[in-house]
Structure formats: structure tokens, C-alpha cells
Design a protein around this motif. Structure first.
Motif, PDB file in Angstrom:
ATOM      1  N   VAL A   1       0.865  -1.182   0.000  1.00  0.00           N
ATOM      2  CA  VAL A   1       0.000   0.000   0.000  1.00  0.00           C
ATOM      3  C   VAL A   1       0.893   1.219   0.000  1.00  0.00           C
ATOM      4  CG1 VAL A   1      -1.827   1.226   1.218  1.00  0.00           C
ATOM      5  CG2 VAL A   1      -1.660  -1.247   1.414  1.00  0.00           C
TER       6      VAL A   1
ATOM      7  N   GLU B   1      -9.994   2.422   4.843  1.00  0.00           N
ATOM      8  CA  GLU B   1      -8.621   2.736   4.435  1.00  0.00           C
ATOM      9  C   GLU B   1      -8.556   3.340   3.042  1.00  0.00           C
ATOM     10  OE1 GLU B   1      -8.963  -1.327   5.566  1.00  0.00           O
ATOM     11  OE2 GLU B   1      -6.841  -1.321   5.030  1.00  0.00           O
ATOM     12  N   ARG B   2      -9.715   3.375   2.372  1.00  0.00           N
ATOM     13  CA  ARG B   2      -9.699   3.910   1.019  1.00  0.00           C
ATOM     14  C   ARG B   2     -10.124   5.369   0.995  1.00  0.00           C
ATOM     15  NH1 ARG B   2      -9.379   0.772  -3.264  1.00  0.00           N
ATOM     16  NH2 ARG B   2      -8.974  -1.421  -2.873  1.00  0.00           N
TER      17      ARG B   2
ATOM     18  N   THR C   1       1.894   8.958  -0.949  1.00  0.00           N
ATOM     19  CA  THR C   1       0.833   9.050  -1.953  1.00  0.00           C
ATOM     20  C   THR C   1       1.425   9.153  -3.365  1.00  0.00           C
ATOM     21  OG1 THR C   1       0.788  11.442  -1.682  1.00  0.00           O
ATOM     22  CG2 THR C   1      -0.793  10.177  -0.390  1.00  0.00           C
TER      23      THR C   1
ATOM     24  N   GLU D   1      -3.453   6.326  -6.064  1.00  0.00           N
ATOM     25  CA  GLU D   1      -3.801   5.055  -5.457  1.00  0.00           C
ATOM     26  C   GLU D   1      -4.843   5.294  -4.353  1.00  0.00           C
ATOM     27  OE1 GLU D   1      -0.392   3.286  -3.658  1.00  0.00           O
ATOM     28  OE2 GLU D   1      -1.470   1.506  -2.967  1.00  0.00           O
ATOM     29  N   LYS D   2      -5.951   4.536  -4.429  1.00  0.00           N
ATOM     30  CA  LYS D   2      -7.041   4.758  -3.484  1.00  0.00           C
ATOM     31  C   LYS D   2      -6.642   4.417  -2.046  1.00  0.00           C
ATOM     32  CE  LYS D   2     -10.906   6.452  -4.328  1.00  0.00           C
ATOM     33  NZ  LYS D   2     -10.656   7.857  -3.961  1.00  0.00           N
ATOM     34  N   GLN D   3      -6.075   3.204  -1.905  1.00  0.00           N
ATOM     35  CA  GLN D   3      -5.746   2.651  -0.586  1.00  0.00           C
ATOM     36  C   GLN D   3      -4.822   3.596   0.191  1.00  0.00           C
ATOM     37  OE1 GLN D   3      -7.133  -0.373  -0.316  1.00  0.00           O
ATOM     38  NE2 GLN D   3      -6.139  -1.465   1.357  1.00  0.00           N
TER      39      GLN D   3
ATOM     40  N   ARG E   1      -4.215  12.061  -4.774  1.00  0.00           N
ATOM     41  CA  ARG E   1      -3.427  10.847  -4.999  1.00  0.00           C
ATOM     42  C   ARG E   1      -4.052   9.961  -6.077  1.00  0.00           C
ATOM     43  NH1 ARG E   1      -6.988   9.838  -1.039  1.00  0.00           N
ATOM     44  NH2 ARG E   1      -7.806   7.713  -0.784  1.00  0.00           N
TER      45      ARG E   1
END
Lengths: 139, 171, 459
Positions: free
Chosen positions: A14, B3-4, C87, C156-158, C154
């Protein structure tokens, strides 16, 4: 949550940070449970501390011991360590030379510069007598 | 999935915060013990231009509350040190700002006026070591004569309400 | 000054924070010396100067300087570095960031002058007068806008755990700050004291702690090269601290003039805090599994693991001393001063040192000037702190029991006199360590050896 299905060794990424899915250690679960039990117990049973009755708080009865507690550290500020005189005069023998009535008057109403310590602290007559008794013991 | 979404974290964080803030900050306003003044509070509700009120500002400007607390607890230490009556929230209703303090580098001053006198306080402020050998209190001889006298007035006013004051208050 | 270069904001925040670190710690040493000799920095006849340099003013400069200037600025710098890195999005506005840094420095400099002139609000940790309180609130908003816009843009979502912590901290800081500084002054009395401690404790728990943990979660996997041990532990740790911490304020007034129900509402969450703390530590130690041997050779890792251990100790001591019976002994004594230094210095300052040591070479393209100085920084900080803290804890326990015996106050002062001297010696070691740190970073930026392109330091 989907983590349960993941194998423990599974690692995902992540924001460019690798993270694993290690399981919650058993001892931590025990700690959580113990703290939760304690919290409930404490919430129901804990009481505030009150130790005022244990010492110096008795307003009735005369004793040199109680008088000493009342004199505590206050008198020493002006009358010096061991009450042998400082900004104010020595307290040794003062009750004998000036008489009990005079000293009682000073305690209750104050002196030339002295604060009316008995009045300001709302001492009872017994407490004033206790202080006189304690002063007689100063040698 | 929390978390998103930064927004979800944001909102949940605010809600959880508000729960604790409500319980520990808002609820006390509804407890009469916290808000009802006592006779002691009235005794230190100074008129705006009185020497005591001015002295209190000197106390704050010089940070006396850094080393001296103004509260007496019902615990053995405070009883043994003979600090005077245990204080209750109502005693402080007019204290703005409060001067509780958190450290006793020096002794508690909640009722200092009932165990010292003006002359002693004046000389002690000017040169603490002269009256209390070994004291680690700084000298406040840099204060102007007015400031010193006001400060002494304030300190001397720190005493429990007299029986007469209390009786008048309870009427 | 208002550069738009990538990461210039982070660097400017860090360089200023190190300056304020040195200034604030010297103020701390002056206070320690004044406790040994009240005439230290007293100049007969110089009334104005004596007023400015009086004990209380220097102490206020010390505490506010450390918390608002050093630690906050170092942590803000860390967020300005880590959020864009995580991010993979450039900071929304470096110019605004640099403006924030500039205003921040001006505000702190103004605060030092204002406090020395005696214009304190009179309330511990909230001494700054209203105008500066509002200034700090504005700064918090400025930096929040910048970081939230970056997060919003950002790809990327996570979101990684560090970002949760930063996001939470950025919303909590202004709330905590405002409650403690602005309406409380209108309320007065015991209610105000309660609100001030709400702020005084939560600024530690919902700002320094949470930003600090966010940094640890970023640094630990980067430095060890190992994945963070457990996503589930991260989740538990974050949401429990978000739930529990905010309740802690009243434990500062245990046995004092507040109702018993309010004390209990503060004491219970204080013990429950062990949950988020141990959860985070389990995650740290889980990650460290298999790489413990590297602690010996890597100063950054040494600092980070030491920080985690001190964090654990601070959060065992804290719940313990919040209990009524324990508080009745140690409250108001030197003990509390020792405790109050553990989390801000030995846990979260250490984390900030690692962030700076980690990021500066990557941003400047230069190796850290001297590894030996880094080591010295570590040992001086740890040994200095241990000496400082243990003398205060011992002194506090002695004071606490002497007070319970009704020992005359001056006797209790005399008893701990030697310990107070050792405290100052420990404090001096701590400062010397920070001088090594400041010099090392200065030399790195000015003349560190260039990192050649083959060395892949920019992980």
C-alpha cells in the motif's frame, strides 16, 4: 474485514509500503480482556480518597499532639526553626511569662503584625487550647 | 472500506473525539458541584481595581503558579502538611484564570494568608533566603513597590471565608 | 525564501526545528540551574532584565519551545516529507508550505519575546496570549489544507497506516488546541482547569503520539526492509487510540477539586491506553523479528527501537500514576517532571531524529557527515535522559513520602538537593547530544560527501 481469509504470509503493498498480515498475539487478547474487566469493576466500585479524618482533623478534645499538628509549619515561618525566634519572637516559655489568656488573645485576634491565625483558620476553642498546650512544651 | 477514504477517517475521527469531549468537557457543566460558588469563592471574588485583583495579575505575570499550587486534596500528604481546608470546585468559581498549578517546588498557597502575615510576605518576596535559609525561591526585589504591595495584599487575601462571611453567604 | 522546490517545506521545517531544539533545551538547563541556585542569571539592580529572566518565564519558554517549536515543527516536516512520498503525489503547494514555515518561525520568536515580557495567560502549557493562540490555529489550518489536498489528489485509493495517523492528528490538533486555549479562558475556575488538561494531555496523545506512530510505521519497514508485521494490529491500534485517548484529561486533577465521577472518567481510559500502546509495540516487535542483530550497527534503528521502549515505559508509568492512591504520593513532586520528559523526549524526539537522519541524505543527495557523531548523539541522549529521569523519579518518591510524614517543607527541599544537581548534569548530557546532532546535520547539508549514482540510498 477480509484479512481473516488471507494467509498469514501474504504480503501486500500500500502506498509503496509492504505490509503483512501477522495475527494478533494471544497474550495481547488476554490483556484486552483483562483491562476491559478491570474497567467495569473500577467504574462500579472505585471511591474517592478521604484521609482528612486520620490526622489533625479532630476539632474536639485538647492535646499537645493535636496542637503540634496545627502549628505545623506555619508558626515556624515567622517564629523561626524550632520556634526560637525569627521575624517574630521566640515561643519558648511565652505562655509562662505572658500568661495563657494573653496568648489566647493573640492567637484569636492577632498581634501587632501577627495574623489572627485562630480566627483565619476557624479553629475551635479546643484547638486553640491544644496549641497553647503544644507551646508549653517548647523548651 | 475506511482505508480507502480519507474523508471516512476524518469523519470517524471527529465523531470519536466528540464523544470523549462531551463526556469530559461538556457534562461537568451540568454538575452543580462544579458551578455553584461557595463562601470561599465569594471571599476571593475581588473588585476589578482592588489591590488584591492587581496583585493577582502580578502573581500571574511572574508565574508564581509555576512552583506553587493552589489546591488542597483530601489525601494524607496535604493533611500532614497542614495546608488548611480541602478545596472543592465551588471555591474557584470566580478564578479567571484558574491558578491550580501542577508542581510544588514550593509549598501550596491556597490558604497562605491564614498562616503568614503581610510583613513576612513582603520581606520574604524581597529576599526569601533571609527569612528561610536554603530556600530555592528567586528574589522578587525587581518588582516595583506598588506591585509588591499588591502582591502581598493578594497573598494575604488567600484565606478561608471567616465564620461571619460564611454565615452571611449562607443566608 | 518561498521556494517551490520539491520537499523544500520539509527541509525548512526541520532546519528551523533543530534551531529551536537547541534554544529550548538551553532554556530547560537554565531552569534546572535556577533550581540549584536561585540567583543564577540574577543581576543585582537590573530590574527589567531580572523580570524577563525570572524562573517562570524561562520555564514557559522551555516547555512551549520544545512542544510548539521543536517537536511540532519536526513532526510537521515529517508529514510534509512522508505524505507526498506515500501518496506518490507532489505536495499541493510547496510555496504555501514554506509560507507556513515562515509564519511559524515568526510566531515562535514573537512568543519568546511576549513571554519574557510577562504577558502569559497564566495557564500551564496554554501560556500564549489569545492573539498567538489564534495564530497557531491558523497555522494548523494552513498545513491541514496543504496536506489534505495532497492526499485528495493521490492516484492510489488505498491509504497506508501512517496516513490514517496523520489525517487523524491533523483534525484533532485544531480541536484540542481551540478547546484548551480559547473558550476555557472565558470559563475560569475548576472547569477551566479541566479544559486546560483536556488540551494539555490530548496535545500529547492526539498530536505528538499519533504523528509519532505514523512516522514509526513509515520508518520501520523502510529501515529494516521488512514488511510491517500486521495490518490488523495497525487497525486495532489506530481505532483504539482514537476512541480512548481523548478521555484522559481529568486524570491530571485526580484527588483534586473535581467530582469523583469525572476522575473515574479520566482514570479508566488512562489504563485502557495500554491497549493501543501494546498493540503498536506488538506491531513494531513483530516487524523487528529476524532483524534484531541490525540494531547494533544501524544508529537509526537503535534510536527507533529505543524510542519504542521508552514509549512503552511512559505508557506504563502514566496509567500507574493516574490511580488515586499513587497520585496521592507522587503528584506535585519531581516524579511528574521526570515522567513528563519521557514521551516528548525519549520517545517522540527520538523518532523525529530518525526521520531527519533518514530523509536528509535522500533529499540533499549527501551522506550523513559523521556516523560517529550520530552514535555520540544516541548515547548522550539515552544516558543523559536516564540520569535525568531516574534522579527525578527518586527525588519525587522521597518528596512524596516526606510530605505524607508532615516533614517541614524546607527539610524536603534539602533532602533532594543533590538529586536536583544530578538532574542538571543529566540534562547537560542531553543538550550536548543535541549539539552533535545539529552540527552533524549542518555539516551534512553543507559538505557531506555526495551519494554516487550507484549507491541506491533513495529507497
Amino acid at each position: 474485514m477480509s484479512e481473516q481469509h488471507n494467509h498469514e504470509d501474504h504480503i501486500d503493498e500500500v502506498n509503496g509500503m509492504k505490509q503483512g498480515h501477522g495475527k494478533v498475539p494471544r497474550f495481547l487478547i488476554i490483556v484486552y480482556a483483562a483491562l476491559a474487566c478491570w474497567a467495569v469493576f473500577y467504574a462500579l466500585t472505585a471511591k474517592g480518597i478521604d484521609e482528612t479524618a486520620n490526622a489533625g482533623g479532630n476539632t474536639a478534645g485538647v492535646s499537645a499532639e493535636a496542637g503540634k499538628a496545627l502549628m505545623g509549619q506555619s508558626c515556624a515561618l515567622c517564629h523561626g526553626q524550632n520556634y526560637k525566634g525569627g521575624l517574630g519572637p521566640t515561643l519558648a516559655g511565652v505562655v509562662d511569662t505572658k500568661g495563657e489568656e494573653y496568648v489566647t488573645g493573640i492567637l484569636k485576634n492577632g498581634g501587632v503584625t501577627m495574623t489572627a491565625i485562630a480566627k483565619d483558620n476557624n479553629w475551635t476553642d479546643d484547638q486553640v487550647k491544644s496549641v497553647i498546650a503544644a507551646m508549653k512544651e517548647i523548651k | 472500506m475506511v482505508e480507502r477514504s480519507a474523508l471516512a477517517i476524518y469523519i470517524a475521527a471527529i465523531v470519536l473525539f466528540m464523544m470523549g469531549a462531551f463526556a469530559t468537557i461538556i457534562l461537568p457543566f451540568f454538575d452543580p458541584d462544579m458551578t455553584t460558588p461557595t463562601a470561599n469563592a465569594e471571599a476571593r471574588n475581588y473588585a476589578p481595581d482592588s489591590p488584591e485583583a492587581k496583585g493577582r495579575l502580578v502573581y500571574i505575570a511572574n508565574g508564581c503558579n509555576t512552583c506553587h499550587t493552589q489546591y488542597v486534596r483530601p489525601v494524607k500528604a496535604d493533611v500532614a502538611m497542614n495546608l488548611g481546608p480541602v478545596t472543592v470546585p465551588g471555591d474557584y468559581v470566580y478564578d479567571k484564570p484558574h491558578l491550580f498549578g501542577s508542581n510544588r517546588t514550593g509549598p501550596d498557597l491556597m490558604w497562605v494568608g491564614s498562616r503568614t502575615n503581610a510583613q513576612w510576605n513582603y520581606q520574604h518576596l524581597k529576599n526569601p533566603q533571609k527569612l528561610v535559609p536554603g530556600s530555592i525561591m528567586p528574589k522578587y526585589d525587581y518588582l516595583s513597590e506598588d506591585d509588591l504591595n499588591n502582591l502581598v495584599s493578594y497573598l494575604m487575601s488567600l484565606k478561608p471565608a471567616t465564620n461571619a462571611q460564611a454565615a452571611a453567604f449562607n443566608k | 525564501m518561498l521556494s517551490n522546490a520539491p520537499f523544500s517545506t520539509a527541509k525548512n521545517f526541520w532546519y528551523s526545528s533543530i534551531f529551536w531544539l537547541i534554544i529550548s533545551m538551553i532554556a530547560g538547563l537554565v531552569v534546572a540551574l535556577k533550581q540549584i541556585s536561585p540567583d543564577f542569571l540574577y543581576f543585582q539592580g537590573a530590574d527589567g532584565l531580572n523580570f524577563a529572566l525570572t524562573y517562570a518565564h524561562i520555564r514557559i519558554i522551555h516547555t512551549n519551545g520544545i512542544l510548539l517549536a521543536w517537536l511540532s515543527m519536526a513532526m510537521v516536516g515529517a508529514m510534509f516529507y512522508m505524505v507526498p512520498k506515500l501518496t506518490r503525489t507532489p505536495l499541493w503547494s510547496e510555496r504555501l508550505g514554506n509560507l507556513t514555515a515562515l509564519i511559524w518561525n515568526v510566531a515562535i520568536a514573537a512568543a519568546v519575546v511576549i513571554i519574557a515580557l510577562g504577558y502569559s495567560s497564566g495557564v500551564e502549557y496554554a501560556e500564549l496570549p489569545l492573539i498567538l493562540d489564534l495564530g497557531v490555529a491558523v497555522l494548523a489550518v494552513l498545513l491541514s489544507i496543504n496536506l489534505f489536498m495532497t492526499i485528495a489528489k493521490r492516484q492510489e485509493k488505498q491509504l497506508y497506516a501512517s496516513i490514517w495517523y496523520f489525517t487523524g492528528s491533523l483534525i484533532w490538533l485544531p480541536l484540542v488546541w481551540i478547546v484548551g486555549n480559547i473558550p476555557s479562558a472565558l470559563v475560569g475556575g475548576a472547569m477551566q482547569a479541566n479544559m486546560n488538561w483536556f488540551y494539555g494531555h490530548n496535545v500529547l496523545g492526539l498530536w505528538f503520539t499519533t504523528v509519532g506512530i505514523g512516522q514509526i510505521y513509515f520508518l520501520l519497514p523502510k529501515i529494516t526492509g521488512k514488511p510491517l508485521y500486521s495490518h490488523k494490529l495497525s487497525l486495532i491500534g489506530f481505532w483504539t487510540i482514537a476512541t480512548i485517548y481523548v478521555w484522559n484529561g481529568p486524570h491530571h486533577l485526580v484527588n483534586g477539586p473535581i467530582p469523583v465521577w469525572l476522575m473515574k472518567a479520566g482514570i479508566i481510559p488512562s489504563l485502557l491506553l495500554i491497549i493501543p500502546v501494546w498493540t503498536v509495540l506488538a506491531n513494531v516487535f513483530g516487524t523487528m523479528k529476524g532483524v534484531w542483530h541490525r540494531v547494533a550497527e544501524d544508529v537509526n534503528l537503535k534510536f527507533l527501537v529505543t524510542a519504542a521502549i521508552f514509549y512503552m515505559m511512559a505508557c506504563l508509568q502514566g496509567p500507574f500514576q493516574s490511580l488515586m492512591q499513587v497520585s496521592a504520593v507522587v503528584k506535585f513532586s519531581h516524579w511528574v517532571v521526570g515522567h513528563a520528559h519521557m514521551a516528548p523526549f525519549a520517545a517522540f524526539s527520538f523518532v523525529c531524529f530518525v526521520t531527519i537522519y533518514y530523509a536528509v541524505p535522500r533529499l540533499t543527495g549527501r551522506h550523513i557527515y559523521s556516523k560517529a557523531l550520530m552514535n555520540w548523539h544516541y548515547y548522550m541522549s539515552v544516558i543523559g535522559f536516564l540520569m535525568f529521569a531516574f534522579t527525578l523519579w527518586i527525588a519525587g518518591v522521597i518528596q512524596g513520602f516526606a510530605w505524607m510524614d508532615g516533614t517541614p517543607f524546607m527539610e524536603t527541599v534539602d533532602t533532594v538537593r543533590t538529586l536536583v544537581v544530578f538532574r542538571a548534569v543529566g540534562g547537560t548530557l542531553m543538550i550536548v547530544g543535541q549539539l552533535f546532532f545539529a552540527y552533524n546535520i549542518w555539516k551534512t547539508v553543507k559538505s557531506g560527501t555526495k551519494i554516487s549514482s550507484e549507491e541506491n540510498v533513495a529507497a
